[in-house]
Design a protein around this motif. Structure first.
Motif, PDB file in Angstrom:
ATOM      1  N   GLN A 143      -4.209   7.652  -5.082  1.00  0.00           N
ATOM      2  CA  GLN A 143      -4.440   6.296  -5.569  1.00  0.00           C
ATOM      3  C   GLN A 143      -3.455   5.957  -6.676  1.00  0.00           C
ATOM      4  O   GLN A 143      -2.885   4.861  -6.719  1.00  0.00           O
ATOM      5  CB  GLN A 143      -5.877   6.162  -6.102  1.00  0.00           C
ATOM      6  N   ASP A 144      -3.252   6.903  -7.571  1.00  0.00           N
ATOM      7  CA  ASP A 144      -2.380   6.682  -8.711  1.00  0.00           C
ATOM      8  C   ASP A 144      -0.927   6.502  -8.275  1.00  0.00           C
ATOM      9  O   ASP A 144      -0.224   5.608  -8.757  1.00  0.00           O
ATOM     10  CB  ASP A 144      -2.507   7.854  -9.681  1.00  0.00           C
ATOM     11  N   GLN A 145      -0.469   7.345  -7.370  1.00  0.00           N
ATOM     12  CA  GLN A 145       0.923   7.262  -6.932  1.00  0.00           C
ATOM     13  C   GLN A 145       1.220   5.958  -6.196  1.00  0.00           C
ATOM     14  O   GLN A 145       2.320   5.420  -6.298  1.00  0.00           O
ATOM     15  CB  GLN A 145       1.264   8.462  -6.040  1.00  0.00           C
ATOM     16  N   HIS A 146       0.246   5.437  -5.488  1.00  0.00           N
ATOM     17  CA  HIS A 146       0.476   4.210  -4.706  1.00  0.00           C
ATOM     18  C   HIS A 146       0.106   2.933  -5.450  1.00  0.00           C
ATOM     19  O   HIS A 146       0.695   1.879  -5.194  1.00  0.00           O
ATOM     20  CB  HIS A 146      -0.302   4.280  -3.390  1.00  0.00           C
ATOM     21  N   PHE A 147      -0.871   3.023  -6.365  1.00  0.00           N
ATOM     22  CA  PHE A 147      -1.369   1.792  -6.980  1.00  0.00           C
ATOM     23  C   PHE A 147      -1.352   1.795  -8.503  1.00  0.00           C
ATOM     24  O   PHE A 147      -1.665   0.779  -9.115  1.00  0.00           O
ATOM     25  CB  PHE A 147      -2.799   1.510  -6.485  1.00  0.00           C
ATOM     26  N   ASP A 148      -1.009   2.917  -9.134  1.00  0.00           N
ATOM     27  CA  ASP A 148      -0.905   3.048 -10.590  1.00  0.00           C
ATOM     28  C   ASP A 148      -2.260   2.815 -11.261  1.00  0.00           C
ATOM     29  O   ASP A 148      -2.551   1.732 -11.782  1.00  0.00           O
ATOM     30  CB  ASP A 148       0.134   2.085 -11.155  1.00  0.00           C
ATOM     31  N   LEU A 149      -3.076   3.841 -11.270  1.00  0.00           N
ATOM     32  CA  LEU A 149      -4.425   3.733 -11.828  1.00  0.00           C
ATOM     33  C   LEU A 149      -4.435   3.349 -13.303  1.00  0.00           C
ATOM     34  O   LEU A 149      -5.319   2.613 -13.756  1.00  0.00           O
ATOM     35  CB  LEU A 149      -5.177   5.054 -11.640  1.00  0.00           C
ATOM     36  N   ASP A 150      -3.467   3.852 -14.058  1.00  0.00           N
ATOM     37  CA  ASP A 150      -3.439   3.554 -15.492  1.00  0.00           C
ATOM     38  C   ASP A 150      -3.249   2.062 -15.731  1.00  0.00           C
ATOM     39  O   ASP A 150      -3.947   1.449 -16.549  1.00  0.00           O
ATOM     40  CB  ASP A 150      -2.328   4.353 -16.170  1.00  0.00           C
ATOM     41  N   GLN A 151      -2.322   1.448 -15.012  1.00  0.00           N
ATOM     42  CA  GLN A 151      -2.096   0.010 -15.154  1.00  0.00           C
ATOM     43  C   GLN A 151      -3.277  -0.798 -14.621  1.00  0.00           C
ATOM     44  O   GLN A 151      -3.648  -1.826 -15.204  1.00  0.00           O
ATOM     45  CB  GLN A 151      -0.808  -0.396 -14.426  1.00  0.00           C
ATOM     46  N   LEU A 152      -3.870  -0.325 -13.536  1.00  0.00           N
ATOM     47  CA  LEU A 152      -5.046  -1.014 -12.999  1.00  0.00           C
ATOM     48  C   LEU A 152      -6.193  -1.000 -14.012  1.00  0.00           C
ATOM     49  O   LEU A 152      -6.908  -1.988 -14.177  1.00  0.00           O
ATOM     50  CB  LEU A 152      -5.505  -0.352 -11.695  1.00  0.00           C
ATOM     51  N   ARG A 237     -14.590  -3.426   8.752  1.00  0.00           N
ATOM     52  CA  ARG A 237     -13.805  -4.559   9.224  1.00  0.00           C
ATOM     53  C   ARG A 237     -12.295  -4.338   9.095  1.00  0.00           C
ATOM     54  O   ARG A 237     -11.537  -4.715   9.998  1.00  0.00           O
ATOM     55  CB  ARG A 237     -14.184  -5.834   8.459  1.00  0.00           C
ATOM     56  N   GLU A 238     -11.867  -3.727   7.999  1.00  0.00           N
ATOM     57  CA  GLU A 238     -10.430  -3.658   7.720  1.00  0.00           C
ATOM     58  C   GLU A 238      -9.884  -2.233   7.629  1.00  0.00           C
ATOM     59  O   GLU A 238      -8.688  -2.042   7.406  1.00  0.00           O
ATOM     60  CB  GLU A 238     -10.131  -4.405   6.418  1.00  0.00           C
ATOM     61  N   HIS A 239     -10.752  -1.247   7.774  1.00  0.00           N
ATOM     62  CA  HIS A 239     -10.341   0.156   7.750  1.00  0.00           C
ATOM     63  C   HIS A 239      -9.654   0.504   6.419  1.00  0.00           C
ATOM     64  O   HIS A 239      -9.888  -0.155   5.415  1.00  0.00           O
ATOM     65  CB  HIS A 239      -9.462   0.468   8.964  1.00  0.00           C
ATOM     66  N   ASP A 240      -8.805   1.519   6.426  1.00  0.00           N
ATOM     67  CA  ASP A 240      -8.197   1.974   5.170  1.00  0.00           C
ATOM     68  C   ASP A 240      -7.310   0.907   4.536  1.00  0.00           C
ATOM     69  O   ASP A 240      -7.168   0.864   3.310  1.00  0.00           O
ATOM     70  CB  ASP A 240      -7.381   3.245   5.418  1.00  0.00           C
ATOM     71  N   ALA A 241      -6.721   0.053   5.370  1.00  0.00           N
ATOM     72  CA  ALA A 241      -5.871  -1.012   4.832  1.00  0.00           C
ATOM     73  C   ALA A 241      -6.677  -1.938   3.929  1.00  0.00           C
ATOM     74  O   ALA A 241      -6.160  -2.470   2.936  1.00  0.00           O
ATOM     75  CB  ALA A 241      -5.232  -1.805   5.962  1.00  0.00           C
ATOM     76  N   GLY A 242      -7.944  -2.133   4.260  1.00  0.00           N
ATOM     77  CA  GLY A 242      -8.800  -2.970   3.436  1.00  0.00           C
ATOM     78  C   GLY A 242      -9.081  -2.340   2.092  1.00  0.00           C
ATOM     79  O   GLY A 242      -9.155  -3.034   1.069  1.00  0.00           O
ATOM     80  N   VAL A 243      -9.241  -1.010   2.071  1.00  0.00           N
ATOM     81  CA  VAL A 243      -9.436  -0.312   0.804  1.00  0.00           C
ATOM     82  C   VAL A 243      -8.173  -0.417  -0.044  1.00  0.00           C
ATOM     83  O   VAL A 243      -8.229  -0.632  -1.250  1.00  0.00           O
ATOM     84  CB  VAL A 243      -9.809   1.162   1.048  1.00  0.00           C
ATOM     85  N   ASP A 244      -7.015  -0.293   0.612  1.00  0.00           N
ATOM     86  CA  ASP A 244      -5.747  -0.449  -0.111  1.00  0.00           C
ATOM     87  C   ASP A 244      -5.667  -1.814  -0.787  1.00  0.00           C
ATOM     88  O   ASP A 244      -5.196  -1.935  -1.922  1.00  0.00           O
ATOM     89  CB  ASP A 244      -4.557  -0.272   0.829  1.00  0.00           C
ATOM     90  N   LYS A 245      -6.134  -2.851  -0.081  1.00  0.00           N
ATOM     91  CA  LYS A 245      -6.086  -4.206  -0.644  1.00  0.00           C
ATOM     92  C   LYS A 245      -6.929  -4.313  -1.913  1.00  0.00           C
ATOM     93  O   LYS A 245      -6.607  -5.071  -2.827  1.00  0.00           O
ATOM     94  CB  LYS A 245      -6.574  -5.225   0.391  1.00  0.00           C
ATOM     95  N   LEU A 246      -8.036  -3.551  -1.961  1.00  0.00           N
ATOM     96  CA  LEU A 246      -8.896  -3.599  -3.142  1.00  0.00           C
ATOM     97  C   LEU A 246      -8.189  -3.031  -4.362  1.00  0.00           C
ATOM     98  O   LEU A 246      -8.437  -3.462  -5.484  1.00  0.00           O
ATOM     99  CB  LEU A 246     -10.191  -2.819  -2.885  1.00  0.00           C
ATOM    100  N   PHE A 247      -7.319  -2.056  -4.138  1.00  0.00           N
ATOM    101  CA  PHE A 247      -6.536  -1.508  -5.246  1.00  0.00           C
ATOM    102  C   PHE A 247      -5.381  -2.451  -5.611  1.00  0.00           C
ATOM    103  O   PHE A 247      -5.011  -2.558  -6.781  1.00  0.00           O
ATOM    104  CB  PHE A 247      -5.982  -0.126  -4.891  1.00  0.00           C
ATOM    105  N   GLU A 248      -4.828  -3.123  -4.609  1.00  0.00           N
ATOM    106  CA  GLU A 248      -3.717  -4.036  -4.873  1.00  0.00           C
ATOM    107  C   GLU A 248      -4.183  -5.284  -5.610  1.00  0.00           C
ATOM    108  O   GLU A 248      -3.457  -5.841  -6.438  1.00  0.00           O
ATOM    109  CB  GLU A 248      -3.061  -4.428  -3.540  1.00  0.00           C
TER     110      GLU A 248
END
Length: 269
Positions: A143-152, A237-248
């Protein structure tokens, strides 16, 4: 929303970026490979890992009041006042001690998005419970490498949405942890179930002995319990891509707990 702050949060200098290892520690590489497959995301680089003996690990996870930042102290004081005002904790409860006890009880490993490093209790991964915990923490590293948890986290704090973000992150890690357990042999799965049951009893006894209020235990465990069910609607409904969107584009409203369908609709009110 009343929340319990991370009492063990420690400020890390940002002038120098954490060193990135050139290769995986061979003890965790097989787990990382499986986690990447289950999460459908590739690691951008290996994750630094530190193995510590029991005494050194316990010292590492213990709350050091002297290392709490002024902001951490303000957040803790505010949360403590809110919980007392609502009658959820007694006046004599020290929230730092209570949350510190919750954070350290039964912990086998943790990933720090500030240092980009995972710290593991013990010097090997012979114990199946430790391997499962490492799978959970490697999910946070992904999660951190793809979405930067610290900034989130910083953005969520500004929008008062850190509770929802934390629940999404833990829900994602718990579901991958559960999927990882299913890849283990029947013997390892049985051993994990037995160890997990025993550890749960020991942890409950420990936090009871430390007089941690049930209210704080419930609040502390909520992201791990509610997170997976919150994500079920998105995954259907959106599979893993939907979870990715929640981080984005993380939601900030507590409606996500009551009505998870708001996550599918990507409503942020």
């Amino acid at each position: 929303t009343t929340g319990v702050p991370d009492a063990a949060a420690k400020s890390t200098p940002t002038s120098t970026a954490p060193a990135v290892p050139k290769r995986w520690d061979p003890r965790i590489q097989p787990i990382a490979r499986e986690v990447a497959k289950l999460r459908k995301l590739d690691f951008e680089h290996p994750v630094a890992a530190e193995f510590l003996d029991d005494a050194a690990f316990e010292k590492k996870v213990a709350v050091d009041r002297g290392e709490l930042s002024p902001r951490d102290k303000r957040d803790i004081e505010r949360s403590q006042a809110q919980l007392r005002a609502l009658g959820l904790i007694a006046n004599d409860v020290d929230i730092i001690d209570a949350v510190g006890a919750l954070q350290s009880s039964g912990v086998l490993a943790y990933y720090d998005p500030k240092t980009k490093k995972m710290t593991i209790k013990g010097t090997s991964l012979d114990d199946v419970s430790t391997r499962v915990t490492v799978a959970h923490e490697l999910t946070h590293a992904l999660q951190d490498q793809h979405f930067d948890l610290d900034q989130l986290e910083k953005a969520a704090d500004a929008d008062h949405g850190s509770t929802v973000l934390h629940t999404i992150a833990e829900g994602d890690a718990v579901r991958i942890e559960d999927a990882y357990v299913k890849t283990l042999s029947k013997a390892d799965q049985q051993a994990y179930d037995e160890q997990n049951s025993q550890t749960s009893e020991e942890v409950q006894s420990e936090i009871t002995a430390k007089n941690v209020p049930d209210t704080l235990s419930v609040i502390f465990q909520a992201p791990y319990v509610l997170g997976p069910s919150m994500l079920d609607a998105v995954l259907a409904r959106e599979h893993d891509a939907g979870v990715d969107k929640l981080f984005e584009d993380p939601p900030t409203a507590d409606a996500a707990f009551v009505t998870p369908s708001t996550l599918v609709d990507h409503r942020t009110f």
